[in-house]
Scaffold this motif. Structure first.
Motif, PDB file in Angstrom:
ATOM      1  N   VAL A 194       1.135  -1.288  -0.004  1.00  0.00           N
ATOM      2  CA  VAL A 194       0.032  -0.122  -0.004  1.00  0.00           C
ATOM      3  C   VAL A 194       0.528   1.236  -0.121  1.00  0.00           C
ATOM      4  O   VAL A 194       0.715   1.686  -0.900  1.00  0.00           O
ATOM      5  N   ALA A 195       1.845   0.993   0.735  1.00  0.00           N
ATOM      6  CA  ALA A 195       2.819   2.901   0.723  1.00  0.00           C
ATOM      7  C   ALA A 195       2.858   3.564  -0.659  1.00  0.00           C
ATOM      8  O   ALA A 195       3.315   3.876  -1.019  1.00  0.00           O
ATOM      9  N   TRP A 196       3.767   1.760  -0.901  1.00  0.00           N
ATOM     10  CA  TRP A 196       4.644   1.768  -2.235  1.00  0.00           C
ATOM     11  C   TRP A 196       3.665   2.103  -3.130  1.00  0.00           C
ATOM     12  O   TRP A 196       4.368   3.141  -4.544  1.00  0.00           O
ATOM     13  N   ILE A 197       2.773   1.676  -3.175  1.00  0.00           N
ATOM     14  CA  ILE A 197       1.900   1.934  -4.575  1.00  0.00           C
ATOM     15  C   ILE A 197       1.507   3.425  -4.501  1.00  0.00           C
ATOM     16  O   ILE A 197       1.011   4.385  -5.332  1.00  0.00           O
ATOM     17  N   LYS A 198       0.947   4.114  -3.006  1.00  0.00           N
ATOM     18  CA  LYS A 198       0.995   5.319  -2.770  1.00  0.00           C
ATOM     19  C   LYS A 198       1.674   6.373  -2.830  1.00  0.00           C
ATOM     20  O   LYS A 198       2.007   7.379  -3.746  1.00  0.00           O
ATOM     21  N   THR A 199       3.246   6.199  -2.804  1.00  0.00           N
ATOM     22  CA  THR A 199       4.631   6.322  -3.333  1.00  0.00           C
ATOM     23  C   THR A 199       5.046   6.975  -5.009  1.00  0.00           C
ATOM     24  O   THR A 199       5.126   7.850  -5.155  1.00  0.00           O
ATOM     25  N   ALA A 200       5.273   5.699  -4.879  1.00  0.00           N
ATOM     26  CA  ALA A 200       4.907   5.739  -6.511  1.00  0.00           C
ATOM     27  C   ALA A 200       3.884   6.766  -7.880  1.00  0.00           C
ATOM     28  O   ALA A 200       4.663   7.505  -8.557  1.00  0.00           O
ATOM     29  N   THR A 201       3.255   6.966  -6.806  1.00  0.00           N
ATOM     30  CA  THR A 201       1.573   7.075  -7.685  1.00  0.00           C
ATOM     31  C   THR A 201       1.369   9.230  -6.993  1.00  0.00           C
ATOM     32  O   THR A 201       0.826   9.629  -6.857  1.00  0.00           O
ATOM     33  N   THR A 205       4.593  10.844   0.429  1.00  0.00           N
ATOM     34  CA  THR A 205       6.414  11.745  -0.341  1.00  0.00           C
ATOM     35  C   THR A 205       7.348   9.890  -0.277  1.00  0.00           C
ATOM     36  O   THR A 205       7.121   9.431   0.560  1.00  0.00           O
ATOM     37  N   TRP A 206       8.325  10.635  -0.059  1.00  0.00           N
ATOM     38  CA  TRP A 206       9.647   9.388  -0.202  1.00  0.00           C
ATOM     39  C   TRP A 206       9.732   9.131   1.037  1.00  0.00           C
ATOM     40  O   TRP A 206      10.087   8.714   1.478  1.00  0.00           O
ATOM     41  N   VAL A 210       9.978   5.616   3.296  1.00  0.00           N
ATOM     42  CA  VAL A 210      10.753   5.109   3.993  1.00  0.00           C
ATOM     43  C   VAL A 210      10.860   4.557   5.589  1.00  0.00           C
ATOM     44  O   VAL A 210      10.542   3.575   5.616  1.00  0.00           O
ATOM     45  N   ALA A 211       9.737   6.004   5.649  1.00  0.00           N
ATOM     46  CA  ALA A 211       9.387   5.483   7.519  1.00  0.00           C
ATOM     47  C   ALA A 211       8.129   4.058   6.944  1.00  0.00           C
ATOM     48  O   ALA A 211       8.508   3.779   8.435  1.00  0.00           O
ATOM     49  N   ALA A 212       7.347   4.328   6.370  1.00  0.00           N
ATOM     50  CA  ALA A 212       6.328   2.918   6.400  1.00  0.00           C
ATOM     51  C   ALA A 212       7.428   2.020   5.851  1.00  0.00           C
ATOM     52  O   ALA A 212       6.364   0.146   5.807  1.00  0.00           O
ATOM     53  N   GLY A 213       8.826   1.678   5.607  1.00  0.00           N
ATOM     54  CA  GLY A 213       9.231   0.323   4.594  1.00  0.00           C
ATOM     55  C   GLY A 213       8.358   0.194   3.376  1.00  0.00           C
ATOM     56  O   GLY A 213       8.197  -1.039   3.535  1.00  0.00           O
ATOM     57  N   ALA A 214       8.543   0.703   3.016  1.00  0.00           N
ATOM     58  CA  ALA A 214       7.094   0.631   1.231  1.00  0.00           C
ATOM     59  C   ALA A 214       8.321   0.270   0.235  1.00  0.00           C
ATOM     60  O   ALA A 214       7.665  -0.735  -0.105  1.00  0.00           O
ATOM     61  N   LEU A 215       9.808   0.337   0.661  1.00  0.00           N
ATOM     62  CA  LEU A 215      10.742  -0.991  -0.094  1.00  0.00           C
ATOM     63  C   LEU A 215      11.894  -0.899   0.636  1.00  0.00           C
ATOM     64  O   LEU A 215      11.707  -0.674   1.439  1.00  0.00           O
ATOM     65  N   ARG A 216      12.548  -1.598  -0.157  1.00  0.00           N
ATOM     66  CA  ARG A 216      13.417  -2.558   0.806  1.00  0.00           C
ATOM     67  C   ARG A 216      14.769  -3.584  -0.623  1.00  0.00           C
ATOM     68  O   ARG A 216      14.203  -3.237  -1.906  1.00  0.00           O
ATOM     69  N   PHE A 230      13.424   9.463  -8.831  1.00  0.00           N
ATOM     70  CA  PHE A 230      12.133   8.712  -9.831  1.00  0.00           C
ATOM     71  C   PHE A 230      10.976   8.813  -9.802  1.00  0.00           C
ATOM     72  O   PHE A 230      10.327   8.360 -10.620  1.00  0.00           O
ATOM     73  N   LEU A 231      10.914   8.882  -8.280  1.00  0.00           N
ATOM     74  CA  LEU A 231       9.422   9.600  -8.079  1.00  0.00           C
ATOM     75  C   LEU A 231       8.581  10.740  -8.478  1.00  0.00           C
ATOM     76  O   LEU A 231       9.799  11.805  -8.344  1.00  0.00           O
TER      77      LEU A 231
END
Length: 234
Positions: A194-201, A205-206, A210-216, A230-231
């Protein structure tokens, strides 16, 4: 291994059906209110859903020699077409009026019929869509991304839970990651879908990502690179 096209189309259908069913819960008085998308009313957002799925109806098959855009390249075209997308959403919203759902049903029925015809040529067949040539597989992925991202946008106007199918959410997150890895050259993994989709779109914010652990990173010892330049992807 790429997800088979029949699985993608089934997940797209599941996400559409879930969204469409939940739209029944929208109070008509809410349609004129601002949506979670800046500058759009809820009616504009609902209309955009119809136009998003109707993208299949606007496609034309292309000769085998036509080179398709990558998924990432196609998604980047949204920014250049932002004004046209907004204008089209508002025009369709005005056309749909106070009872948009019957017309949405017409648009989606025609779209899925066209999609069934397009898939007969296989996942790698190239079609000319609104933002350029793209494979059928990648076009289906763009529609999944659209419906999932806007499902979260609509969540603020609907009772919990958000109208997002779990399978579609996973596919949207993976497709957006594919686009990021293509653009950045990094090999990252999704930590929180969820956090990654919301970040990518562009919904988070970045720093929030990071705080939500969207990517690793693939390997924890590598650390998470800063991919904020890139975002957002869309």
């Amino acid at each position: 291994m790429p997800t088979p096209l029949p699985t993608l189309t089934a997940e797209l259908r599941d996400q559409w059906d879930l969204l469409r069913g939940r739209l029944e819960d929208l109070d008509h008085d809410v349609l004129a209110e601002p949506s979670a998308v800046p500058g759009w009313s809820v009616a504009d957002l609902v209309a955009h859903l119809g136009r998003s799925i109707a993208a299949f109806s606007a496609c034309e098959a292309q000769p085998a020699e036509v080179e398709p855009l990558s998924l990432g390249e196609y998604l980047r075209g949204y920014a250049m077409g932002a004004e046209e997308i907004t204008r089209a959403a508002k025009t369709l919203a005005a056309d749909l009026g106070d009872d948009p759902l019957p017309r949405l049903d017409e648009l989606s029925e025609a779209a899925f019929e066209r999609l069934a015809a397009l898939t007969e040529a296989g996942p790698d067949a190239v079609v000319l869509a609104r933002r350029g040539p793209i494979t059928v597989r990648d076009l289906v992925l763009t529609r999944i991304i659209e419906l999932v991202a806007h499902g979260y946008d609509l969540a603020t106007d609907l009772p919990d839970p958000a109208p997002v199918d779990a399978g579609a959410r996973r596919l949207a997150a993976e497709a957006l990651l594919e686009a990021l890895n293509w653009a950045s050259g990094y090999d990252l993994q999704v930590g929180d879908e969820v956090a990654w989709i919301k970040t990518a779109t562009g919904r988070l914010t970045w720093a929030d990502a990071v705080a939500a652990g969207a990517l690793r990173p693939e390997y924890l010892s590598d650390g998470l690179p800063d991919v904020s330049r890139f975002l957002p992807l869309i």
